[in-house]
Every structure is written in C-alpha cells, then in structure tokens.
Design a protein around this motif. Structure first.
Motif, PDB file in Angstrom:
ATOM      1  N   PRO A   1       0.807  -1.237   0.000  1.00  0.00           N
ATOM      2  CA  PRO A   1       0.000   0.000   0.000  1.00  0.00           C
ATOM      3  C   PRO A   1       0.831   1.274   0.000  1.00  0.00           C
ATOM      4  CG  PRO A   1      -0.865  -1.592   1.581  1.00  0.00           C
ATOM      5  CD  PRO A   1       0.455  -2.124   1.124  1.00  0.00           C
ATOM      6  N   TYR A   2       2.102   1.168   0.398  1.00  0.00           N
ATOM      7  CA  TYR A   2       2.987   2.339   0.427  1.00  0.00           C
ATOM      8  C   TYR A   2       3.859   2.408  -0.826  1.00  0.00           C
ATOM      9  CZ  TYR A   2       1.518   1.901   5.268  1.00  0.00           C
ATOM     10  OH  TYR A   2       0.757   1.782   6.408  1.00  0.00           O
ATOM     11  N   ASN A   3       3.546   1.536  -1.797  1.00  0.00           N
ATOM     12  CA  ASN A   3       4.301   1.478  -3.056  1.00  0.00           C
ATOM     13  C   ASN A   3       5.792   1.207  -2.817  1.00  0.00           C
ATOM     14  OD1 ASN A   3       2.043   2.028  -4.799  1.00  0.00           O
ATOM     15  ND2 ASN A   3       2.155   4.173  -4.138  1.00  0.00           N
ATOM     16  N   ILE A   4       6.052   0.373  -1.858  1.00  0.00           N
ATOM     17  CA  ILE A   4       7.429  -0.021  -1.549  1.00  0.00           C
ATOM     18  C   ILE A   4       7.583  -1.506  -1.851  1.00  0.00           C
ATOM     19  CG2 ILE A   4       9.165  -0.295   0.253  1.00  0.00           C
ATOM     20  CD1 ILE A   4       7.928   2.102   1.682  1.00  0.00           C
ATOM     21  N   ALA A   5       8.530  -1.803  -2.715  1.00  0.00           N
ATOM     22  CA  ALA A   5       8.844  -3.208  -2.997  1.00  0.00           C
ATOM     23  C   ALA A   5       9.906  -3.688  -2.019  1.00  0.00           C
ATOM     24  CB  ALA A   5       9.355  -3.357  -4.427  1.00  0.00           C
ATOM     25  N   ILE A   6       9.875  -4.972  -1.718  1.00  0.00           N
ATOM     26  CA  ILE A   6      10.892  -5.549  -0.837  1.00  0.00           C
ATOM     27  C   ILE A   6      11.624  -6.657  -1.606  1.00  0.00           C
ATOM     28  CG2 ILE A   6       9.770  -4.897   1.327  1.00  0.00           C
ATOM     29  CD1 ILE A   6       9.626  -8.492   0.378  1.00  0.00           C
TER      30      ILE A   6
END
Length: 344
Positions: free
Chosen positions: A89-94
């Motif tokens: 939801p925060y547009n952060i890929a891991i």
C-alpha cells in the motif's frame, strides 16, 4: 548527499505469536513506520521468523537441524509474502536477501553484497535479510540474526542499528527499562536476562554483545519494544527503549570489516611485550607469541589473546601458524602487519 543507513532487526518472538504464526498486526505496523522513514534512510530489515512460520507444516517437528532447514525452506516465502503484502500500500517493494557467513568473511563477496543493496536502494527497494538456513553449514552459521544485523550495520557503515524485543528494552534489577547506556561494560552485561524465547535463538545477552561491537565501531544502537506504540519511530528519536551511545571510531572501512565480518579460523596467545607493541599500533612478531591455540594458514584471520585468555585483537596472518610452532622461530618473523591488526 547519500542517505544514512538504518538497520532494523526483528526477532522471531517479535513478529510471531506464541504458536509461531506470523503476527500480521505487527508486520503491518512495521511497514507503516518504515514507510515513513524511507525518504530519510537507506533501510535494511533483518527478519527472523521463517523457521517459526514453517515448522507447523512438518509432522512431529522436534527442532533437529534437518527439520529447521526444512521449516526455513517452507517459511521463507511465507515471511516475504507477508512483508510484500503490507508494504504494497505504500508502493514499496521488498527484496529477499538470504545471507551466509562466507558473504562476510570473503571481502570480495561482501563488497558484491553491498553493491547489490546499493542497487536496491537506488530503486527505493528495501532488502529483507535473513540467514540462509536451508544451506548454511552448521560450523559456519551466524550465532543468530543479531550477529547478521550487526555485520551488515558495521560493514555498510550504518548510522543506526535497532534491535526489537518482546519487552521494552534492557531492564534493570527492578524490572525498569534502562533509558541510556553510555558504554556496554560488564556491569551492563550483568543485567541481561539469559533466557531465550521459545521461537528464537537469541536473547538480551546476544543483543548486548553485538550492540557492544556496533557501538565500538561508532554506530548508535537502540534496543526497543516491538509492542510499544510507534516503537521504531520513537526508537530513532531516542524516546523509547534503551539507547546505547556510539563510541568514537576513526577506523577505516576495511578494518571495520576485518573486526566484524571476517571468519576467524585461528588463535594465538601472546606475552605482555607483544601486547604493549600491539597497543602502540605495531606489528605482531613471532617472538611475542607464547603458543598457537588454534592453527591457521597465511591469509586467514586469527584472534590474539592475552595471558588471561581475553581476546584483545583480530589479525590477518602473513604466515602459517606452522612456522610459529617451530623451536627455532625467527625473532623478526612478522606474523601480522600492523595494518592488518584490529584492537578490540
């Protein structure tokens, strides 16, 4: 300007329920807080929990080495999928980073690992590191993920290292959180509870041991409670948990790597004269070596201990320890050059 590096370690007890199930409320909270920090820091998450998440799928799990490896193989994708879900939801890929001891003991492999992380950060991707339990050699395992987090922090030159716990921080003898530790000494270490959680390998002794190494290398460390409201954000602000202050350290990056990331294979006992010379930043000569406690080859890393068997330094050997075992050892034989010795 390059962003400072922040390393946050989450233990199994921090992110799982008592039955080993991943605590999605905690992982969601981690994602929310870390997302707030993304603009300020290059972040590494070091997360346990794979074995705990995977063991329920194995019949009559009893914790043997092979069962732990199998549980990790099952649990790793489960763990990463949860992180991916709550960071989305925060547009952060891991990204998953499964590490082995050799990635830190071999400097070229270590530098490749660092370069990979830099590529991830350049695209605002957060690496989630864990030990590669499936294939890690028993003899070369990290003691726990507290060590892995510390090696990453020291090797990459992090400004801050956070250790999460299921309690509020380091507790004093009255059960109250110690808010600040100027230096981690024997008095502070004596406060550590020697108990380990039912799902993890480490404990407060481990956290303090590696926090001492990190602070000596100039890195601030905070041991904070994962269940504290906005625990990560408040830990960075220094308003919660136990803040371990960094010490002055002008050591170059290579020596920091040598002190923290190298795989020690040998050990020598030195006399008082050699100890004095080392403290004056001089090389270690064969004449000062009383005995070889553990053998090593040229190019390998060994520990130097004093006559009370305290580890005082680590060094990269110029020669094999076989030469030190000879009765006619040369007085001017250089065992390790001053540039390859790090006092601890």
């Amino acid at each position: 300007m390059t962003k400072p590096i922040l390393v946050i370690k989450f233990g199994s007890a921090s992110i799982t329920h008592a039955d080993g199930e991943l605590d999605e409320t905690i992982i969601a909270s981690i994602a929310r807080q870390v997302a707030e920090l993304q603009e300020q820091y290059n972040i590494v998450l070091v997360s346990s929990g794979a074995v705990a998440a995977g063991k329920k799928f194995l019949h009559e799990y009893s914790g043997t080495i092979s069962e732990r490896k199998a549980a990790a193989a099952i649990g790793n994708p489960l763990l990463l999928s949860k992180y991916a879900r709550y960071f989305s939801p925060y547009n952060i890929a891991i990204a998953q980073s499964l590490c082995e001891r050799r990635h830190f003991s071999n400097r070229q492999q270590f530098l490749q690992l660092k370069k990979t992380y830099e590529e991830l950060w350049a695209s605002n991707v957060i690496p989630v590191a864990n030990e590669n339990d499936v294939v890690s050699d028993l003899e070369l395992k990290f003691s726990d993920n507290d060590e892995l987090a510390t090696l990453i922090a020291v090797g990459f030159g992090a400004s801050l290292l956070l250790f999460s716990t299921s309690v509020g921080g380091l507790l004093d003898k009255d059960g109250k959180v110690v808010p600040e530790v100027p230096e981690i000494n024997e008095s502070i270490l004596s406060l550590a509870d020697t108990k380990k959680s039912s799902v993890g390998l480490g404990g407060m002794v481990s956290k303090l041991t590696f926090a001492r190494l990190a602070t000596r290398m100039g890195i601030g460390v905070v041991i904070f409670g994962i269940h504290t409201t906005d625990g990560i954000l408040n830990a960075i602000a220094g308003s919660t948990g136990t803040v371990c202050l960094p010490q002055e350290c002008s050591m170059p990056a290579r020596k920091k790597w040598l002190a923290s990331g190298s795989l020690v294979t040998g050990r020598v006992l030195v006399d008082a004269g050699a100890l004095t010379a080392l403290q004056k930043r001089r090389s270690l000569l064969a004449v000062g070596v009383l005995s070889v406690l553990d053998a090593f080859e040229g190019g390998e890393v060994f520990e130097i201990v004093d006559e009370e068997h305290n580890v005082i330094a680590v060094a990269r050997a110029k020669v094999s320890s076989d030469l030190l075992s000879e009765d006619n050892k040369q007085h001017d034989l250089e065992v390790a050059h001053a540039d390859d010795i790090v006092l601890l």
